[in-house]
Design a protein around this motif. Sequence first.
Motif, mmCIF file in Angstrom:
data_model
loop_
_atom_site.group_PDB
_atom_site.id
_atom_site.type_symbol
_atom_site.label_atom_id
_atom_site.label_comp_id
_atom_site.label_asym_id
_atom_site.label_seq_id
_atom_site.Cartn_x
_atom_site.Cartn_y
_atom_site.Cartn_z
ATOM 1 N N ILE A 2 92.238 -3.883 57.444
ATOM 2 C CA ILE A 2 92.523 -3.682 56.016
ATOM 3 C C ILE A 2 93.742 -4.505 55.608
ATOM 4 C CG2 ILE A 2 93.315 -1.991 54.311
ATOM 5 C CD1 ILE A 2 91.616 0.096 55.805
ATOM 6 N N ALA A 3 94.774 -4.474 56.431
ATOM 7 C CA ALA A 3 95.986 -5.249 56.144
ATOM 8 C C ALA A 3 95.668 -6.735 56.048
ATOM 9 C CB ALA A 3 97.028 -4.997 57.235
ATOM 10 N N SER A 4 94.863 -7.215 56.975
ATOM 11 C CA SER A 4 94.472 -8.626 56.984
ATOM 12 C C SER A 4 93.711 -8.989 55.719
ATOM 13 C CB SER A 4 93.609 -8.901 58.218
ATOM 14 O OG SER A 4 93.098 -10.214 58.198
ATOM 15 N N GLY A 5 92.739 -8.160 55.338
ATOM 16 C CA GLY A 5 91.953 -8.451 54.144
ATOM 17 C C GLY A 5 92.751 -8.347 52.861
ATOM 18 N N ALA A 6 93.707 -7.426 52.827
ATOM 19 C CA ALA A 6 94.490 -7.203 51.606
ATOM 20 C C ALA A 6 95.372 -8.393 51.247
ATOM 21 C CB ALA A 6 95.346 -5.949 51.750
ATOM 22 N N SER B 147 94.595 -13.989 60.872
ATOM 23 C CA SER B 147 94.893 -12.692 61.488
ATOM 24 C C SER B 147 93.646 -11.894 61.847
ATOM 25 C CB SER B 147 95.771 -11.857 60.540
ATOM 26 O OG SER B 147 95.131 -11.661 59.295
ATOM 27 N N LEU B 148 92.496 -12.265 61.318
ATOM 28 C CA LEU B 148 91.275 -11.494 61.555
ATOM 29 C C LEU B 148 90.778 -11.558 63.007
ATOM 30 C CD1 LEU B 148 89.074 -9.687 60.431
ATOM 31 C CD2 LEU B 148 87.879 -11.728 59.601
ATOM 32 N N PRO B 149 90.688 -12.740 63.642
ATOM 33 C CA PRO B 149 90.210 -12.773 65.032
ATOM 34 C C PRO B 149 91.032 -11.922 66.001
ATOM 35 C CG PRO B 149 90.100 -14.963 64.079
ATOM 36 C CD PRO B 149 90.834 -14.110 63.095
ATOM 37 N N LEU C 185 83.711 -5.359 57.713
ATOM 38 C CA LEU C 185 83.516 -4.593 56.484
ATOM 39 C C LEU C 185 84.846 -4.073 55.937
ATOM 40 C CD1 LEU C 185 80.266 -2.588 57.302
ATOM 41 C CD2 LEU C 185 80.543 -4.306 55.502
ATOM 42 N N ALA C 186 85.701 -3.578 56.832
ATOM 43 C CA ALA C 186 87.018 -3.112 56.401
ATOM 44 C C ALA C 186 87.816 -4.261 55.785
ATOM 45 C CB ALA C 186 87.772 -2.502 57.580
ATOM 46 N N TRP C 187 87.781 -5.412 56.438
ATOM 47 C CA TRP C 187 88.464 -6.610 55.928
ATOM 48 C C TRP C 187 87.897 -7.000 54.568
ATOM 49 C CZ3 TRP C 187 87.073 -11.418 54.247
ATOM 50 C CH2 TRP C 187 88.072 -12.391 54.188
ATOM 51 N N PHE C 188 86.576 -6.983 54.452
ATOM 52 C CA PHE C 188 85.902 -7.430 53.234
ATOM 53 C C PHE C 188 86.244 -6.527 52.050
ATOM 54 C CE2 PHE C 188 82.191 -7.329 50.378
ATOM 55 C CZ PHE C 188 82.155 -8.667 49.999
ATOM 56 N N ILE C 189 86.218 -5.224 52.247
ATOM 57 C CA ILE C 189 86.538 -4.289 51.158
ATOM 58 C C ILE C 189 87.955 -4.533 50.650
ATOM 59 C CG2 ILE C 189 87.010 -1.856 50.651
ATOM 60 C CD1 ILE C 189 84.615 -1.135 52.374
ATOM 61 N N ILE D 98 94.751 -18.403 54.223
ATOM 62 C CA ILE D 98 94.794 -18.813 55.636
ATOM 63 C C ILE D 98 95.281 -17.659 56.507
ATOM 64 C CG2 ILE D 98 95.895 -20.357 57.309
ATOM 65 C CD1 ILE D 98 96.054 -22.471 55.101
ATOM 66 N N ALA D 99 96.353 -16.995 56.071
ATOM 67 C CA ALA D 99 96.915 -15.884 56.853
ATOM 68 C C ALA D 99 95.901 -14.769 57.042
ATOM 69 C CB ALA D 99 98.173 -15.350 56.173
ATOM 70 N N SER D 100 95.155 -14.479 55.999
ATOM 71 C CA SER D 100 94.143 -13.429 56.075
ATOM 72 C C SER D 100 93.072 -13.782 57.106
ATOM 73 C CB SER D 100 93.517 -13.227 54.697
ATOM 74 O OG SER D 100 92.559 -12.195 54.722
#
Length: 448
Positions: free
Chosen positions: A393-397, A437-439, A349-353, A432-434
């Motif tokens: 958040i950094a990953s999603g941004a 980095s998520l896993p 959810l943090a990533w998605f926002i 791709i980077a986003s």
Amino acid sequence: MEVLHTAIAIVLAIGLIIWVKVDPVISLIIASLYLGLAAGVGFADTVEAITIGFGDIMAKVGLLIGFGVAIGALLHSMGAFRKLVHALLRVFGPRRLPYALATALSTIFPSIYVDVQVVLAAPIARTSAPHVGRRGLALLSGAIGTGIFAGYVFVVPGLAAVSIASLLEIQLGQYLLFGIFLGPLTAVATTLLFALLLRTRYWNPETDEEPEAREAEEGPTQDDPEAVDAGLPLVVLLLPILVPLVLIAFGAVADVAGFSNAVIAFLGNATIALFIGLLGAYGLSRWRSGSHLTDEALSNGFKTTGEILLITGIGGSLGEVISATGMDKTLGDLFSADAGAPVVITILLAWFIAAVLHLAIGSVSVAAIAAAGIIGPVVGSTGVAPVAVGLAIASGAMFALQVNSNFFWMFKSLLNLTTSGALKTMTMVTSIASLVSLPPVIVLALVL
């Protein structure tokens, strides 16, 4: 209703920025005013929230951003970053240059603003591309894009990294300890995956690259960074960056290991560490370049700082108004681990926002700041380590930087790419980077 009005405010800001071409600062203020008044915050409290949000983030990151940008401006005036890129080319050769560039940009360069990074790196990419292969320009462009933004969001003192850590009240040293590994790991892994993609028919130089522009060959002048820094070893030029990073990291390790004291905590404080770096950069520049060029470089850095601080502060204002509407309670229910949301869902959810905000607004830093401002008030109730939420958040941004970003068009022009070429490089590698980095962030959240 606060959810609906928040969505309308974000759409309003997007529409003003993209379609009406209104400056982001003005657009975000208008959106903040609408949200506060429409959601029932009230006239006086809306103004108070805007000013408090601006002031709070300035208190947290104002000096850090100012010192970091000033360090970068001084080192740029001495040719430090250009010299570093040339050294990488000599040491690693053109074939390995994409990975070397991605690593350097994501670890050493975050102290300098992203626009300057691409200005410095683009000429190296263009001149080295023929040695890398037929798709060399694409690969080097992708490496530059992912390196810049992986460092920007994960590695202190990158603007987005500092802002996220401050808004979520994460110690910068702790953020640095995780980010300094996640940033280059993301950059190198993304570059490798992008290189594999380029082995297919994905890239077409005839349609994705502009005809090479003629570049005037000029001899070095007094203002040429290469002429100015000729006598200084590279390691000396990079000390104003390396010393603060070591001080911050050592302070964090000392705190965790239990042997910190007042002196270590003082020197490991991010503001003091970056000020020490600024003093070092200022001294080197005065010694090598003289007072005139030093003052000119510092003045340019402070001008850039003002623009960055304004947009950063206004992003904090929007987050504060969102909080004043009661949205924090709504999000608290959504994010609360006690309400049954598992750790993985919280991170997603943090990533998605952050990803949605970036797609909408077109600014990595504003998306990161807005997302952190929204999630910050409730992060303590999630049961998830704040640093893991911050890294999510950094990953999603980073996700899918594209045509509504000023950087996108600057990147396109400097690297001689067509619009399709810029989409195939910058938009693709940030996506791709986003995702890459998520896993690791999810694993970190489960472990901490």
